[in-house]
Design a protein around this motif. Structure first.
Motif: not given
Length: 330
Positions: A160-164, A193-196, A206-208
């Motif tokens: 879901k969008m917004g999830n980690k 770069e700031n989310r993976t 990992y994707i946040k």
């Protein structure tokens, strides 16, 4: 006038230095040299490999050429194992699976070919070329490894969008070290770069704060020194409202399917019950009378009921019966 030198002032050249100088001159005269530079080989089990040992000689070299390959023992107390030997224009193969790459090694190619290598072929090999008085040798390391199996990609977490989210890549077979690499091969191919973040050792991505732009096909490549494999995974982040709508649609489909199945079962049950009850309405005495050849008005009613029951039993529509004449035609 001239002063006579004392015996102590006269210096003699030591005999071992004399031998060294003569040996060096003779060796350089023969011109023997091994040119191959590669000294480490990684080979997959079951494959073949050629250990390079190319050499050059000077035209004036007239000494006898000898070439020998050894598998050096890991135990210094044991002798090295001789694998193959070339001397007097003849090849002496002492172990199966080892062959000279060239049919005529004296032409300058003393390379050794190993076929269908096994894990036990891992070790230190030595190529020794001798043309007296010169001798040259080269040491090579051979590492036989298992190829890696095709990796498996999987998702851990709610897409879901917004999830980690954690996307994993695992290999069940293969020798380490194994390196993992993730890439996006469709859509926006750049990782924020700031989310993976990905672990090149464990194979996890990992994707946040999952976004719609993260949709696409992801590829994990796993590799060791002898093989490389990959797996693909499609990621489609969904919003909370979209997930709710999907749940409602699935629920409605399940309810309609259940109602349809129940209706069919009830209809079949009622039809079988009607057949049984209809048959039970036929009086036993009427059946006895029919056997004796008797006939009455009651028989006509029973005939109608019996005919309807027979039509239902055969799948015919009682409202549109099929008439059969005495000659057997419809």
């Amino acid at each position: 006038m001239f002063r006579e030198a004392s015996p102590k002032s006269h210096k003699r050249i030591p005999w071992f230095w004399l031998i060294f100088i003569v040996s060096t001159i003779l060796t350089s005269t023969c011109g023997l040299n091994i040119n191959s530079s590669l000294s480490r080989y990684y080979v997959a089990r079951g494959d073949s490999v050629s250990l390079k040992c190319e050499f050059t000689l000077a035209p004036e070299d007239l000494c006898q050429l000898e070439i020998e390959w050894f598998l050096n023992s890991a135990d210094i107390r044991e002798e090295d194992k001789s694998l193959i030997w070339y001397v007097n224009d003849r090849i002496h193969n002492r172990h199966d699976g080892f062959h000279f790459s060239s049919p005529d090694p004296q032409d300058g190619d003393a390379s050794l070919t190993l076929k269908d290598v096994k894990l036990t072929d891992t070790g230190t090999y030595q190529c020794k070329v001798k043309k007296a008085p010169g001798t040259k040798s080269k040491i090579m390391q051979v590492m036989v490894m298992e190829k890696i199996s095709k990796p498996e990609c999987g998702i851990n977490g709610d897409v879901k969008m917004g999830n980690k989210l954690r996307v994993n890549c695992s290999v069940l077979q293969g020798d380490h070290p194994i390196q993992f690499h993730w890439e996006k091969i469709t859509g926006d191919r750049l990782f924020p770069e700031n989310r993976t973040h990905f672990d090149s050792i464990q194979g996890d991505l990992y994707i946040k704060d999952l976004q719609a732009t993260d949709s696409g096909t992801y590829r994990c490549t796993a590799a060791n020194s002898v093989s490389e494999e990959y797996c693909d995974l499609i990621l489609l982040p969904a919003s909370s409202s979209a997930v709710t709508i999907n749940i409602i649609v699935i629920t409605i489909v399940v309810i309609i399917t259940a109602i349809t199945i129940t209706t069919v079962m009830i209809s079949g049950y009622c039809r079988r019950k009607f057949r049984i009850e209809t048959f039970q309405l036929l009086p036993y005495k009427w059946m006895i009378g029919k056997r004796r050849g008797q006939h009455s008005a009651e028989d006509d009613s029973m005939n109608v009921v019996l005919k309807s029951w027979i039509q239902l039993e055969s799948g015919e529509d009682p409202e549109n019966p099929v008439c059969v004449h005495s000659d057997g035609h419809e």
